[in-house]
Write a protein that holds these residues in place. Structure first.
Motif, PDB file in Angstrom:
ATOM      1  N   PHE A  69      -7.122  -3.280 -31.779  1.00 36.57           N
ATOM      2  CA  PHE A  69      -7.765  -1.594 -32.498  1.00 36.57           C
ATOM      3  C   PHE A  69      -8.758  -0.908 -31.953  1.00 36.57           C
ATOM      4  O   PHE A  69      -9.595  -1.261 -31.093  1.00 36.57           O
ATOM      5  CB  PHE A  69      -8.760  -2.021 -34.589  1.00 36.57           C
ATOM      6  CG  PHE A  69      -8.703  -0.600 -35.128  1.00 36.57           C
ATOM      7  CD1 PHE A  69      -8.372  -0.273 -34.907  1.00 36.57           C
ATOM      8  CD2 PHE A  69     -10.663  -0.814 -35.676  1.00 36.57           C
ATOM      9  CE1 PHE A  69      -7.865   0.976 -36.060  1.00 36.57           C
ATOM     10  CE2 PHE A  69     -10.562  -0.469 -36.794  1.00 36.57           C
ATOM     11  CZ  PHE A  69      -9.102   0.856 -36.772  1.00 36.57           C
ATOM     12  N   VAL A  70      -8.157   0.232 -31.637  1.00 36.46           N
ATOM     13  CA  VAL A  70      -9.125   1.322 -31.150  1.00 36.46           C
ATOM     14  C   VAL A  70      -9.140   2.170 -31.595  1.00 36.46           C
ATOM     15  O   VAL A  70      -8.334   3.321 -31.904  1.00 36.46           O
ATOM     16  CB  VAL A  70      -7.900   2.045 -29.438  1.00 36.46           C
ATOM     17  CG1 VAL A  70      -8.199   2.967 -29.122  1.00 36.46           C
ATOM     18  CG2 VAL A  70      -7.432   0.203 -28.655  1.00 36.46           C
ATOM     19  N   ILE A  71     -10.284   2.584 -31.663  1.00 36.85           N
ATOM     20  CA  ILE A  71     -11.119   4.379 -31.698  1.00 36.85           C
ATOM     21  C   ILE A  71     -11.371   4.994 -30.892  1.00 36.85           C
ATOM     22  O   ILE A  71     -12.693   4.792 -30.590  1.00 36.85           O
ATOM     23  CB  ILE A  71     -11.865   3.925 -33.518  1.00 36.85           C
ATOM     24  CG1 ILE A  71     -11.777   3.145 -34.617  1.00 36.85           C
ATOM     25  CG2 ILE A  71     -11.878   4.924 -34.533  1.00 36.85           C
ATOM     26  CD1 ILE A  71     -12.530   2.149 -34.271  1.00 36.85           C
ATOM     27  N   LEU A  72     -11.013   6.615 -31.423  1.00 33.32           N
ATOM     28  CA  LEU A  72     -11.401   7.633 -30.510  1.00 33.32           C
ATOM     29  C   LEU A  72     -12.232   7.747 -31.411  1.00 33.32           C
ATOM     30  O   LEU A  72     -12.655   8.940 -32.763  1.00 33.32           O
ATOM     31  CB  LEU A  72     -10.388   8.735 -30.414  1.00 33.32           C
ATOM     32  CG  LEU A  72      -9.232   8.103 -29.445  1.00 33.32           C
ATOM     33  CD1 LEU A  72      -8.864   7.056 -29.321  1.00 33.32           C
ATOM     34  CD2 LEU A  72      -8.496   9.243 -29.317  1.00 33.32           C
ATOM     35  N   SER A  73     -13.683   8.448 -31.250  1.00 32.14           N
ATOM     36  CA  SER A  73     -14.682   8.629 -31.761  1.00 32.14           C
ATOM     37  C   SER A  73     -15.193  10.264 -30.598  1.00 32.14           C
ATOM     38  O   SER A  73     -16.183   9.860 -30.114  1.00 32.14           O
ATOM     39  CB  SER A  73     -16.060   7.995 -31.883  1.00 32.14           C
ATOM     40  OG  SER A  73     -15.386   7.080 -32.821  1.00 32.14           O
ATOM     41  N   VAL A  74     -14.282  10.711 -30.167  1.00 31.66           N
ATOM     42  CA  VAL A  74     -14.959  11.862 -28.978  1.00 31.66           C
ATOM     43  C   VAL A  74     -14.277  13.190 -29.733  1.00 31.66           C
ATOM     44  O   VAL A  74     -13.741  13.406 -30.682  1.00 31.66           O
ATOM     45  CB  VAL A  74     -13.983  11.667 -28.334  1.00 31.66           C
ATOM     46  CG1 VAL A  74     -14.580   9.918 -27.486  1.00 31.66           C
ATOM     47  CG2 VAL A  74     -12.345  11.855 -28.343  1.00 31.66           C
ATOM     48  N   PRO A  75     -15.186  14.704 -29.319  1.00 35.48           N
ATOM     49  CA  PRO A  75     -14.468  16.141 -29.660  1.00 35.48           C
ATOM     50  C   PRO A  75     -12.857  15.363 -29.438  1.00 35.48           C
ATOM     51  O   PRO A  75     -11.769  15.370 -28.367  1.00 35.48           O
ATOM     52  CB  PRO A  75     -15.230  16.992 -28.865  1.00 35.48           C
ATOM     53  CG  PRO A  75     -15.789  15.972 -27.658  1.00 35.48           C
ATOM     54  CD  PRO A  75     -15.650  14.472 -27.903  1.00 35.48           C
ATOM     55  N   VAL A  76     -12.310  16.443 -31.224  1.00 36.92           N
ATOM     56  CA  VAL A  76     -10.938  16.818 -31.192  1.00 36.92           C
ATOM     57  C   VAL A  76     -10.291  17.260 -30.159  1.00 36.92           C
ATOM     58  O   VAL A  76      -8.996  16.170 -29.672  1.00 36.92           O
ATOM     59  CB  VAL A  76     -11.025  17.453 -32.696  1.00 36.92           C
ATOM     60  CG1 VAL A  76      -9.215  18.084 -32.635  1.00 36.92           C
ATOM     61  CG2 VAL A  76     -11.244  16.944 -33.353  1.00 36.92           C
ATOM     62  N   GLY A  77     -10.928  18.503 -29.369  1.00 36.20           N
ATOM     63  CA  GLY A  77     -10.067  18.611 -27.996  1.00 36.20           C
ATOM     64  C   GLY A  77      -9.548  17.811 -26.771  1.00 36.20           C
ATOM     65  O   GLY A  77      -9.067  17.979 -26.120  1.00 36.20           O
ATOM     66  N   THR A 235     -20.170  21.574 -29.453  1.00 34.91           N
ATOM     67  CA  THR A 235     -18.385  20.706 -28.423  1.00 34.91           C
ATOM     68  C   THR A 235     -17.887  20.730 -29.882  1.00 34.91           C
ATOM     69  O   THR A 235     -16.780  21.412 -29.643  1.00 34.91           O
ATOM     70  CB  THR A 235     -18.638  20.126 -27.898  1.00 34.91           C
ATOM     71  OG1 THR A 235     -19.107  20.511 -26.571  1.00 34.91           O
ATOM     72  CG2 THR A 235     -17.027  19.733 -27.203  1.00 34.91           C
ATOM     73  N   MET A 236     -18.104  19.612 -30.732  1.00 32.29           N
ATOM     74  CA  MET A 236     -17.790  19.635 -31.940  1.00 32.29           C
ATOM     75  C   MET A 236     -16.592  20.939 -32.587  1.00 32.29           C
ATOM     76  O   MET A 236     -15.647  20.267 -33.065  1.00 32.29           O
ATOM     77  CB  MET A 236     -18.746  18.439 -32.044  1.00 32.29           C
ATOM     78  CG  MET A 236     -17.575  18.474 -33.870  1.00 32.29           C
ATOM     79  SD  MET A 236     -18.221  17.157 -35.075  1.00 32.29           S
ATOM     80  CE  MET A 236     -18.042  17.284 -36.955  1.00 32.29           C
TER      81      MET A 236
ATOM     82  N   LEU B 274     -17.937  30.977 -29.111  1.00 29.58           N
ATOM     83  CA  LEU B 274     -17.747  30.144 -29.929  1.00 29.58           C
ATOM     84  C   LEU B 274     -18.624  29.112 -29.892  1.00 29.58           C
ATOM     85  O   LEU B 274     -20.036  28.906 -30.429  1.00 29.58           O
ATOM     86  CB  LEU B 274     -16.801  29.022 -30.888  1.00 29.58           C
ATOM     87  CG  LEU B 274     -15.795  29.965 -31.650  1.00 29.58           C
ATOM     88  CD1 LEU B 274     -14.334  29.324 -31.917  1.00 29.58           C
ATOM     89  CD2 LEU B 274     -15.860  31.050 -32.909  1.00 29.58           C
ATOM     90  N   PHE B 275     -18.909  28.585 -28.865  1.00 31.41           N
ATOM     91  CA  PHE B 275     -19.971  27.546 -28.026  1.00 31.41           C
ATOM     92  C   PHE B 275     -21.347  28.421 -27.977  1.00 31.41           C
ATOM     93  O   PHE B 275     -22.254  28.127 -28.197  1.00 31.41           O
ATOM     94  CB  PHE B 275     -19.346  27.112 -26.893  1.00 31.41           C
ATOM     95  CG  PHE B 275     -20.492  25.888 -26.243  1.00 31.41           C
ATOM     96  CD1 PHE B 275     -20.157  24.574 -26.291  1.00 31.41           C
ATOM     97  CD2 PHE B 275     -21.002  25.849 -25.094  1.00 31.41           C
ATOM     98  CE1 PHE B 275     -20.612  23.725 -26.028  1.00 31.41           C
ATOM     99  CE2 PHE B 275     -21.513  24.688 -24.671  1.00 31.41           C
ATOM    100  CZ  PHE B 275     -21.662  23.969 -25.192  1.00 31.41           C
ATOM    101  N   ASP B 276     -21.629  29.520 -27.096  1.00 27.91           N
ATOM    102  CA  ASP B 276     -22.044  30.154 -27.101  1.00 27.91           C
ATOM    103  C   ASP B 276     -23.002  30.632 -27.756  1.00 27.91           C
ATOM    104  O   ASP B 276     -24.279  30.499 -27.724  1.00 27.91           O
ATOM    105  CB  ASP B 276     -22.085  31.606 -26.370  1.00 27.91           C
ATOM    106  CG  ASP B 276     -21.737  31.478 -24.531  1.00 27.91           C
ATOM    107  OD1 ASP B 276     -21.505  30.508 -24.963  1.00 27.91           O
ATOM    108  OD2 ASP B 276     -20.624  32.575 -24.376  1.00 27.91           O
TER     109      ASP B 276
END
Ligand SMILES: NC(=O)c1ccc[n+]([C@@H]2O[C@H](COP(=O)([O-])OP(=O)(O)OC[C@H]3O[C@@H](n4cnc5c(N)ncnc54)[C@H](OP(=O)(O)O)[C@@H]3O)[C@@H](O)[C@H]2O)c1
Ligand SMILES: NC(=O)c1ccc[n+]([C@@H]2O[C@H](COP(=O)([O-])OP(=O)(O)OC[C@H]3O[C@@H](n4cnc5c(N)ncnc54)[C@H](OP(=O)(O)O)[C@@H]3O)[C@@H](O)[C@H]2O)c1
Lengths: 317, 317
Positions: A69-77, A235-236, B274-276
């Motif tokens: 099981f691998v979960i990414l919890s990082v910004p969507v980009g 960032t998010m 947006l970020f700024d």
């Protein structure tokens, strides 16, 4: 004791969401081994100091090795880049999931990289705070909150069921829908509200007739609730708006159209239009309180030291 | 014991604000006699049942007779009519005040009716909840909140000082400014935030692609904070927008201009803009927390108990 749900869970990203997941895996005995990986050494060291995992890696490839099981919890980009990086190292049959606030774009970015032998179950827990980083996590974050799964047409139902069980073990209520519908729903209940909160705080900061000091001083009159939302991670949220562009622009157009009509009502002194809207919106608040999605306490109970003249009657909650 | 600040206080209007004032006058021994008056018999009876005053009147004229301090706590739109009604019955040297959320219009409406022998000290406590009526009041409502006085050029400074002492005795911090400036400040920290909260809740209710049930169910993602604001009293807020029209329209124009530029940034994928903005707005939040105007706890501490979906236990309210 029953066997853990998973053998090895790889947590990619260990901020607010990743660390809260780590605490849940530990508290619920949901995996035999938790492998933690994140971009920066500094964050990894914090995670280690907090004892969030069983092993710590700067290379995502190393963390996902042998993980079921691998979960990414990082910004969507950055989901796409990470999917590409880990793909060659995924174990046969591994379930890959994420927690991204946008689903269509995450699927678009990740799917092309993932091998046929992996099962992809995109997920989004509707839970968060305005704080970030591994120290911000807490085990109750997902309790009684919704987690939306947006499985693909070809995802193995057994994998979906396993991810559902995982989130239920974290205390969440699980709902399934298409990624497209998810993105529309979230645009109106979350993304546009955040955008207008950011926007009004920006407007207030730029005025010449009212100083920033005055705005801060008198913020309790309504404005401060917006500032909490507008303190969310830049960032998010940049990524959310860039990746859920179409749904956000659609909802924003509706919002602006409605606002223009309110503006007109104010300009022409049309009190009835204002009164009607202000009465209708109360019903929605009542629905939210009845659905257990918020407290009926004035000011969210923020002024908990205050003692109302009487207890609210049950019907008023 | 020192002598009470006033001999007879007449409270015209006994809803959230009026009843909270009554509780403060009693708790602080600020007057020998509290005369309560309100439009509807039903409300007056509730006030009497709660023991908010020493005498109860359906005629405002009767309540203000012999009063040395008269406070109107009624919707802004009716202040003028009440001023006209009470004017002939005011005692020589009586101080007349109000609590209206708009000051320019209240002064415009009330001043022409008031006799030269009365001292007019308009006031606005920046304190409230989304609840209304005499049962909603509580003694701590004004504690550590701002109360803005907007005296006229010809108001006797001694009367202003007395009203200041009164509000300080209610626990408020008192600030003085012109009515015009007050209306600009409040437009941005309170009136426009309320308007956009009402607006987005209305927009959400009218969508075809997302059901109202879904909006309610998934509201915790940001939207529910807006619904609390949009549950505020419709009459009060209609009057605020109708009477603070110019300042609200001015601030709204700025808000819409800024929103259009964010919309453009999203459309063209301009993440830096947006970020700024999202980074700048965080600083304002920090200012508000440092100024003691809000709690730094995530979600206002709403999830401190970690079980948001259940009913609060009696002791928690
Ligand atoms: N916060 C919420 O309210 C919320 C709610 C639901 C879903 N989500 C989703 O969950 C995601 C994570 O949110 P969070 O609150 O946990 O964020 P967070 O506390 O800021 O943590 C972000 C994590 O992602 C890593 N990261 C950031 N930028 C990266 C990059 N360019 N490349 C690789 N890794 C990167 C960080 O690593 P380093 O620290 O090592 O740089 C950190 O481990 C969000 O983007 C959002 O889509 C958030
Ligand atoms: N609530 C806030 O957050 C807040 C904060 C600061 C200032 N204010 C200002 O204070 C005012 C009162 O607010 P509140 O929260 O105390 O309101 P409330 O709880 O709704 O009470 C309103 C009072 O005004 C009376 N009233 C209403 N319409 C009237 C009319 N047409 N003619 C005569 N009396 C009328 C009501 O009398 P009956 O019940 O007898 O009809 C009641 O006594 C607001 O309009 C606002 O300008 C409010």
């Amino acid at each position: 004791m029953t066997a853990p749900l998973f053998d090895r869970v790889a947590l990619i990203g260990i901020g607010l969401i990743g660390s809260s997941l780590a605490l849940n895996v530990k508290a619920g005995g949901l995996a035999r081994h938790v492998a933690v990986t994140t971009r920066r050494r500094e964050t990894l060291e914090k995670a280690e100091a907090l004892g969030l995992g069983d092993s710590y890696h700067l290379e995502a490839a190393e963390a996902v090795k042998d993980a079921d099981f691998v979960i990414l919890s990082v910004p969507v980009g950055v989901c796409g880049a990470i999917a590409r990086e880990i793909a060659p190292h995924l174990r046969q049959g591994a379930i890959v999931s994420d927690v991204g606030s946008v689903k269509g774009a995450v699927i678009e970015q990740m799917r092309p990289h993932l091998p046929e032998t992996a099962e992809f179950v995109p997920a989004h827990p509707l839970a968060g705070t305005e704080h970030s980083g591994p120290e911000a996590g807490f085990v109750e974050l997902f309790r009684n909150r919704w987690c939306i799964l947006t499985p693909l047409a070809d995802t193995d139902p057994a994998a979906v069921a396993k991810v559902r069980t995982f989130w239920e073990a974290c205390g969440a209520n699980v709902e399934t829908m298409t990624a497209e519908h998810h993105d529309l729903v979230l645009a109106i209940v979350s993304h546009v509200p955040h955008l207008i909160a950011y926007n009004i705080v920006g407007t207030a900061a730029d005025l010449e007739t009212v100083t920033q000091q005055e705005v801060v001083k008198f913020s309790a009159s309504g404005f401060r609730d917006f500032t909490r939302i507008a303190a969310s991670d830049p960032t998010m949220w940049r990524d959310v708006f860039l990746t859920n562009r179409d749904a956000v622009l659609e909802m924003l157009a509706r919002f602006s159209e409605d606002l223009a009509s309110l503006q007109r009502a104010i300009r022409w002194g049309d009190g009835d239009t204002l009164f009607d809207l202000f009465t209708r919106t109360r019903a929605i608040r009542r629905g939210i309180i009845e659905a257990g999605q918020d407290t009926a306490k004035p000011n969210f109970g923020r002024e908990a030291t205050a003692t109302p003249a009487r207890e609210p009657a049950p019907g008023e909650r």
